[in-house]
Design an enzyme around this catalytic site. Sequence first.
Site, mmCIF file in Angstrom:
data_model
loop_
_atom_site.group_PDB
_atom_site.id
_atom_site.type_symbol
_atom_site.label_atom_id
_atom_site.label_comp_id
_atom_site.label_asym_id
_atom_site.label_seq_id
_atom_site.Cartn_x
_atom_site.Cartn_y
_atom_site.Cartn_z
ATOM 1 N N SER A 238 0.837 -1.196 0.000
ATOM 2 C CA SER A 238 0.000 0.000 0.000
ATOM 3 C C SER A 238 0.869 1.242 0.000
ATOM 4 O O SER A 238 2.059 1.179 0.302
ATOM 5 C CB SER A 238 -0.892 0.009 1.239
ATOM 6 O OG SER A 238 -0.097 0.177 2.382
ATOM 7 N N GLY A 276 -3.090 -0.521 -3.871
ATOM 8 C CA GLY A 276 -1.905 -0.013 -3.189
ATOM 9 C C GLY A 276 -1.357 1.294 -3.719
ATOM 10 O O GLY A 276 -0.296 1.731 -3.278
ATOM 11 N N GLU A 318 -7.220 -2.795 -7.980
ATOM 12 C CA GLU A 318 -8.117 -2.581 -6.837
ATOM 13 C C GLU A 318 -7.705 -1.359 -6.013
ATOM 14 O O GLU A 318 -7.281 -1.492 -4.867
ATOM 15 C CB GLU A 318 -8.093 -3.823 -5.935
ATOM 16 C CG GLU A 318 -8.468 -5.101 -6.642
ATOM 17 C CD GLU A 318 -8.216 -6.356 -5.817
ATOM 18 O OE1 GLU A 318 -8.816 -7.393 -6.139
ATOM 19 O OE2 GLU A 318 -7.411 -6.310 -4.859
ATOM 20 N N GLY A 320 -7.997 1.626 -3.503
ATOM 21 C CA GLY A 320 -8.873 2.077 -2.427
ATOM 22 C C GLY A 320 -8.467 3.482 -2.014
ATOM 23 O O GLY A 320 -9.129 4.475 -2.318
ATOM 24 N N ARG A 362 -4.249 6.074 12.158
ATOM 25 C CA ARG A 362 -3.087 5.820 11.295
ATOM 26 C C ARG A 362 -1.794 6.423 11.840
ATOM 27 O O ARG A 362 -0.716 5.874 11.658
ATOM 28 C CB ARG A 362 -3.353 6.294 9.864
ATOM 29 C CG ARG A 362 -4.435 5.456 9.161
ATOM 30 C CD ARG A 362 -4.498 5.732 7.660
ATOM 31 N NE ARG A 362 -3.298 5.300 6.981
ATOM 32 C CZ ARG A 362 -2.311 6.097 6.612
ATOM 33 N NH1 ARG A 362 -2.383 7.396 6.815
ATOM 34 N NH2 ARG A 362 -1.242 5.612 6.031
ATOM 35 N N CYS A 393 -7.058 8.908 26.322
ATOM 36 C CA CYS A 393 -6.168 8.682 27.462
ATOM 37 C C CYS A 393 -4.989 7.835 27.025
ATOM 38 O O CYS A 393 -4.889 6.643 27.385
ATOM 39 C CB CYS A 393 -6.928 8.009 28.587
ATOM 40 S SG CYS A 393 -8.277 9.041 29.128
HETATM 41 C C1 LIG Z 1 -6.142 -3.309 0.986
HETATM 42 C C2 LIG Z 1 -6.328 -3.941 -0.322
HETATM 43 C C3 LIG Z 1 -6.564 -3.157 -1.450
HETATM 44 C C4 LIG Z 1 -6.602 -1.653 -1.426
HETATM 45 O O1 LIG Z 1 -5.386 -1.085 -1.052
HETATM 46 P P1 LIG Z 1 -5.161 0.498 -1.212
HETATM 47 O O2 LIG Z 1 -3.810 0.703 -0.644
HETATM 48 O O3 LIG Z 1 -6.230 1.163 -0.418
HETATM 49 O O4 LIG Z 1 -5.262 0.806 -2.667
HETATM 50 C C5 LIG Z 1 -6.762 -3.802 -2.645
HETATM 51 N N1 LIG Z 1 -6.732 -5.157 -2.730
HETATM 52 C C6 LIG Z 1 -6.512 -5.946 -1.665
HETATM 53 C C7 LIG Z 1 -6.488 -7.414 -1.825
HETATM 54 C C8 LIG Z 1 -6.295 -5.372 -0.426
HETATM 55 O O5 LIG Z 1 -6.072 -6.151 0.637
#
Ligand SMILES: *Cc1c(COP(=O)(O)O)cnc(C)c1O
Length: 473
Positions: A238, A276, A318, A320, A362, A393
């Site tokens: 990521s 990622g 993918e 995110g 984070r 706390c």
């Molecule tokens: C976490 C994850 C993502 C998304 O990762 P980002 O860093 O948010 O783009 C995509 N595919 C899989 C399998 C993941 O575990």
Amino acid sequence: MTTTHEAGWAHASGALRGPSWLREPSDPNALVDRLWSATAEKTDGVLSVGGVALTDLVAAHGSPAYVLDEVDFRARAGAFRDAFADYDVYYAGKAFLCTTTARWVDEEGLCLDVCTGGELAVAERAGFPMHRVLFHGNNKSEAELRRAVRLGVGRVVVDSFQEIERLAAVASESGRTTRVLVRVTPGVEAHTHEYIATAHEDQKFGFSITAGDALEAVRRVGSAPGLGLRGLHCHIGSQIFDSSGFEVAAKRVLALHARVADELGVTLPEMDLGGGFGIAYTTQDDPSEPGRLAAEMTAIVAHECRALGVAAPRLSIEPGRAVVGPSMCTVYEVGTVKQVALDGGVTRTYVSVDGGMSDNIRTALYDADYSCTLASRASSAAPVLSRVVGKHCEAGDVVVKDEFLPGDLAPGDLVAVPGTGAYCRSMASNYNHTLRPPVVAVRDGVARVVVRRETEDDLLVTDVGPEIRTEQE
Ligand SMILES: *Cc1c(COP(=O)(O)O)cnc(C)c1O
């Protein structure tokens, strides 16, 4: 949270310096545009997003609040869709998912990646087309798999031999064929500017390529009743800034793809390269644009397929964080400003806000860097290196480790932190019995609550109380 008690950045000593990348701004009122969502701007020091002044938003909806820029979210989703036009682009719901964003993802033509029954429930509630949902995860229960099969989820990513059997049983009992990808570990761990390539991978996800497990998994999926083998899947890390880690991973996964063709006589039609893609949290970050990533990844795969003499599979990604991360900011109200004397005659300015590690874990969890700005007024005071902390706390309850903020910051001021769309609300907790903030979507001057603020009733609803006792035998 034991690590946060160890001496580290939270226990600075010596001269008070910020990190080397942090420059004192000539004007602490100015926004660093590339860290903010598309419609963020300041007018007389008041930050607005989507045409809504955050002062008005907080007056109406309270503080803290996550502010979601709809135009920006759709633009980023659309940028991935267009740049990766020949791919299937799955939005990784774990970054942030609610029914509203699931709808936007659908409307922008993206597919959706979920990894639990809960995320699947949100997709179902949103009416997301199930044939465009991918379900991954290393320990999906039989109930989760049964639900996925019943709903007709488009792809299930299998992660263990036991799961292959479990899914095959569920799928054949339903009488439907479920399309399957096989998660493999290419031995590449990528993060920001570096990647580490190893032969074996000591992690819970996927089948090892080098140990031969991945090929065996493909063989078993291929012969299992009810399962339709579609291809290989990997995910290498990521907050990745360039394609060099993807290159090594793609080569290794494509080599396996070619072996499957050779040894099993099966041409896999698809391949998923995971997510990622990184974003800019602070001025030190310089991620690649989707267009550039797409061109590089496509070239890598084409080149490798030519070398291996195989047809290029249809690719998926993918993203995110890179879709939702920059689309949200968090607005907090300042409660106290405290000067803390450190060794060497210097002081650190601690700015306490009304949220913290419960709405953004984070910084404590990953030592992540963030930035922030005074959002409710202009200031002509000189900038002061400050640390923005929460109300929990816990000494490690830090939101922004280092930022220059106006020296006259005072209780009642609003501070906004950009880049909080990914892994903040989705990882939020009720630590210290705090109430999780709302997500307020803004667009064209209109603010709309899409996830409401929790109430004390929400907190207490699961607490069944001391009156209820079960008889001991
Ligand atoms: C976490 C994850 C993502 C998304 O990762 P980002 O860093 O948010 O783009 C995509 N595919 C899989 C399998 C993941 O575990």
